[in-house]
Design a protein around this motif. Sequence first.
Motif, short mmCIF file in Angstrom:
data_model
loop_
_atom_site.label_atom_id
_atom_site.label_comp_id
_atom_site.label_asym_id
_atom_site.label_seq_id
_atom_site.Cartn_x
_atom_site.Cartn_y
_atom_site.Cartn_z
N GLU A 63 41.27 28.95 49.47
CA GLU A 63 40.52 28.17 50.58
C GLU A 63 39.14 28.05 50.43
O GLU A 63 38.27 26.96 50.34
N LEU A 66 37.48 26.60 47.23
CA LEU A 66 37.50 25.23 46.91
C LEU A 66 36.50 24.65 48.01
O LEU A 66 35.87 23.46 47.69
N ARG A 69 33.09 24.37 46.63
CA ARG A 69 32.99 23.45 45.60
C ARG A 69 32.61 22.03 46.31
O ARG A 69 31.65 21.15 46.10
N ARG A 70 33.35 21.92 47.58
CA ARG A 70 32.94 20.72 48.47
C ARG A 70 31.62 20.57 49.02
O ARG A 70 31.09 19.72 49.12
N ARG A 103 43.06 23.69 40.07
CA ARG A 103 42.95 23.35 41.51
C ARG A 103 41.71 22.65 41.77
O ARG A 103 41.40 21.61 42.82
N SER A 104 40.45 22.99 41.28
CA SER A 104 39.30 22.37 41.33
C SER A 104 39.14 20.89 40.53
O SER A 104 38.26 20.14 41.26
N GLU A 107 40.91 18.85 43.16
CA GLU A 107 39.76 18.54 44.45
C GLU A 107 38.61 17.80 44.14
O GLU A 107 38.36 16.99 45.06
N ALA A 110 39.87 14.23 44.30
CA ALA A 110 40.20 13.86 45.64
C ALA A 110 39.05 13.66 46.39
O ALA A 110 39.00 12.56 47.36
#
Length: 388
Positions: A63, A66, A69-70, A103-104, A107, A110
Motif C-alpha cells: 500500500e 504504491l 509512486r503515486r 503492481r507498479s 498503477e 491507472a
Amino acid sequence: MIGTSLKLPRADGTLYTYKPGYGAPFVVPKGKFKSRVAFAAAHVVCNPLADTDPLSNAQIDWENTLAYRRYLWSMGMSVAEAMDTAQRGMGLNWVQAKELIKRSVAEAQAVGGQIACGAGTDHLAPNPDITVEEVEAAYEEQVSFVEEVGGQVILMASRALAACAKGPEEYERVYGKILSQVSQPVILHWLGDMFDPALTGYWGHKDLDSAMDVCLRIIRDNADKVDGIKLSLLDAEKEIKMRRLLPEGVKMYTGDDFNYPELILGDKQGYSHALLGIFDAIAPAAAAALHALDEGDVHKYNSLMNQTVPLSRHIFQKPTYSYKTGIVFMAYLNGHQSHFRMIGGQEGARSIVHLSELFVLADRAGLLSDPDLATERMRLVLELAGIR
C-alpha cells in the motif's frame, strides 16, 4: 512546535543543539514536464510487521510502496521501477521484483503515469563458470516479463555477465541479441563500480574511455532499439563526452547524483534527461525546478536544484551503494512511511552521525515538508542511539 531544538552528534562524539525550520515548502505546478524526461528511481517500503527473516526474506508494504509512486507521478515525475534504489539485488530479489513491477505498471496505467522497469540477470548467481548463453537466457526471461506486463525495459547491468565475460566482444554479443528481440526501445544502464563493485570492468574494460567505446558501438549498432542510456559514473566530463557521441535520437539519462543540476541544464551542444535515485528524496524541489526550466526560468531552476546538491552528495557519500538508507530515511522523516525499517536490514547501513547531518541538510534545502513531524521522528531515532 517548529523551532524545537534537538541535540545532534558530531563525528568526534560531542553534541550540539540544532533548531529545524530553515527552509520554506515548495510550490509544485501540476502536469508533466515539457523539456526533459525525469525518472525518479523509487524505493520500496518494507512491512515491519512481517514475521519473516528481515535479512533474507523481508516483505514489502504494498500500500505505501504504491502510494509513494503515486506521489512521484503527481509532481510530473516518471518512475524507474525495480532499480538499485529499490534495493534490487541488495535485498530485493527477482521474485519480489516481478510482483513489484506487475503492481507498479498496473498503477501507472491507472493514473496515466510513465514507468520503466529494470530487467537484468539477478536470478542468476554470478560466478566465472556461468556461460554467456545462460546470461542471455536470464536477460530474455526478465525482459519478456517486463514487456508482457506492459512496461518499458531498463536493461540493467549484469553481475553475471561481468563475472563470466572474457572480453568486449561478449558484451556486444549479449546486448546485440537481447536488443534484437525487444518490442520497443529500451533504456540501457551503465552502473559504475562505486554503486556496485561487482560491475568493475563492465563492457570489458576497466579504462572508462575504452569501455565507453564498446558501449557506444553497441548503441550505434542497435540505435533503433535504444531509447537512451542511464550513465551512473559520477563523472560529469565523461557523461558530457558520451552525450555528444550518441546517435541522433538516443537520449542521455544522467544518473550522476553529484552533478545533476548542470548536466540536466546542459550547454549549447545538448543536455541530459534524468534517471536518478536522488529524485526519490528531493522530488518536490526537483519537480519545481524542472517546471521552472520548462518556463525558461533558468535562474529559478538553478536556485532550486543547487540547494539540493549538499544533501545529495551527503546521501551518496562513500560507500555509495549505501545511499538507499538515506533515501528511505527521507521518506520516513516526511511521513511517507510510519517506520525506518528496510528490506535486508539496510536501515543500519549508515551511522547516527550521518543521519543527523542528513536531517540538517534536508532542513536547509527546504525538504522537510512537516518540520514538526520530522523533528519528532528524528528525536526517536536519536533516542534509539542513546542520545536524549
